[in-house]
Design a protein around this motif. Sequence first.
Motif, mmCIF file in Angstrom:
data_model
loop_
_atom_site.group_PDB
_atom_site.id
_atom_site.type_symbol
_atom_site.label_atom_id
_atom_site.label_comp_id
_atom_site.label_asym_id
_atom_site.label_seq_id
_atom_site.Cartn_x
_atom_site.Cartn_y
_atom_site.Cartn_z
ATOM 1 N N LYS A 1 9.397 36.163 -11.255
ATOM 2 C CA LYS A 1 10.180 37.352 -11.627
ATOM 3 C C LYS A 1 9.338 38.620 -11.516
ATOM 4 C CE LYS A 1 14.090 35.476 -12.816
ATOM 5 N NZ LYS A 1 15.288 35.696 -12.095
ATOM 6 N N ILE A 2 8.619 38.750 -10.418
ATOM 7 C CA ILE A 2 7.801 39.934 -10.181
ATOM 8 C C ILE A 2 8.733 41.055 -9.733
ATOM 9 C CG2 ILE A 2 5.939 40.924 -8.805
ATOM 10 C CD1 ILE A 2 4.769 38.091 -8.625
ATOM 11 N N VAL A 3 8.886 42.053 -10.584
ATOM 12 C CA VAL A 3 9.851 43.124 -10.360
ATOM 13 C C VAL A 3 9.512 43.957 -9.126
ATOM 14 C CG1 VAL A 3 10.902 45.167 -11.391
ATOM 15 C CG2 VAL A 3 10.391 43.192 -12.812
ATOM 16 N N VAL A 4 8.251 44.086 -8.811
ATOM 17 C CA VAL A 4 7.844 44.895 -7.664
ATOM 18 C C VAL A 4 8.465 44.359 -6.374
ATOM 19 C CG1 VAL A 4 5.845 45.614 -6.289
ATOM 20 C CG2 VAL A 4 5.709 45.622 -8.773
ATOM 21 N N LEU A 5 8.711 43.068 -6.310
ATOM 22 C CA LEU A 5 9.278 42.481 -5.107
ATOM 23 C C LEU A 5 10.724 42.923 -4.872
ATOM 24 C CD1 LEU A 5 7.760 38.903 -5.275
ATOM 25 C CD2 LEU A 5 7.060 40.822 -3.849
ATOM 26 N N LYS A 6 11.365 43.489 -5.895
ATOM 27 C CA LYS A 6 12.712 44.014 -5.693
ATOM 28 C C LYS A 6 12.695 45.223 -4.755
ATOM 29 C CE LYS A 6 15.776 43.923 -9.135
ATOM 30 N NZ LYS A 6 16.370 44.159 -10.469
ATOM 31 N N PHE B 1 17.314 49.116 -9.642
ATOM 32 C CA PHE B 1 17.420 49.506 -11.042
ATOM 33 C C PHE B 1 18.610 48.868 -11.742
ATOM 34 C CE2 PHE B 1 15.458 52.893 -8.548
ATOM 35 C CZ PHE B 1 14.198 52.866 -9.109
ATOM 36 N N MET B 2 19.296 47.981 -11.072
ATOM 37 C CA MET B 2 20.432 47.263 -11.645
ATOM 38 C C MET B 2 20.009 45.846 -12.004
ATOM 39 S SD MET B 2 23.474 48.519 -9.172
ATOM 40 C CE MET B 2 23.933 50.237 -9.046
ATOM 41 N N SER B 3 20.971 45.052 -12.427
ATOM 42 C CA SER B 3 20.661 43.672 -12.817
ATOM 43 C C SER B 3 20.219 42.859 -11.601
ATOM 44 C CB SER B 3 21.892 43.021 -13.449
ATOM 45 O OG SER B 3 22.888 42.817 -12.461
ATOM 46 N N ASP B 4 19.527 41.764 -11.887
ATOM 47 C CA ASP B 4 19.059 40.883 -10.813
ATOM 48 C C ASP B 4 20.227 40.319 -10.007
ATOM 49 O OD1 ASP B 4 16.486 41.327 -11.630
ATOM 50 O OD2 ASP B 4 16.212 39.370 -12.581
ATOM 51 N N ASN C 1 21.458 42.684 -1.699
ATOM 52 C CA ASN C 1 20.329 42.534 -0.772
ATOM 53 C C ASN C 1 20.251 41.155 -0.128
ATOM 54 O OD1 ASN C 1 18.885 45.170 -1.011
ATOM 55 N ND2 ASN C 1 18.962 44.579 -3.154
ATOM 56 N N GLY C 2 20.843 40.163 -0.742
ATOM 57 C CA GLY C 2 20.796 38.815 -0.198
ATOM 58 C C GLY C 2 22.052 38.395 0.527
#
Length: 137
Positions: free
Chosen positions: A27-32, A99-102, A109-110
């Motif tokens: 859950k590394i946020v930077v990868l978003k 900045f939104m939910s996963d 994006n997927g």
Amino acid sequence: MNGFYKKIKFFAPFITFLAVILFYVKKIVVLKYYPPVCNFVFFLIFFLSCFSKETIIQKIAKVTDGTLTDKVRKYTRNLTYIWVIFIFLNFLISLTTVFMSDEIWMIYNGFLSYVLTGFLFMVEYVIRIALKKRNLL
């Protein structure tokens, strides 16, 4: 320099796969930020090509079809403008999803961004075939 691009081309799928796995497991946020960065890089490539003699789409068309007529050059230049706008909007939306939910991030994006990209490819292909049938290209 050519060897550098071959190395990037070879390792890009592995880097992408690693980034997805790290995001999922850690859950590394930077990868978003990976999709917005990729979209921005593609935007720059397409946008900056608009200021050169041949756009990126013209270069691709030249490789696949050989020499280009003036009609095809104009068509591919205009097509490049459409892709620039699309990719920039895709960049903005993908950046917003950071900045939104996963779940929203993953859906856009997927899945959704790929559907939209495929739709634009499909629409352009149908238009191109229709123009070729009418001898407008």
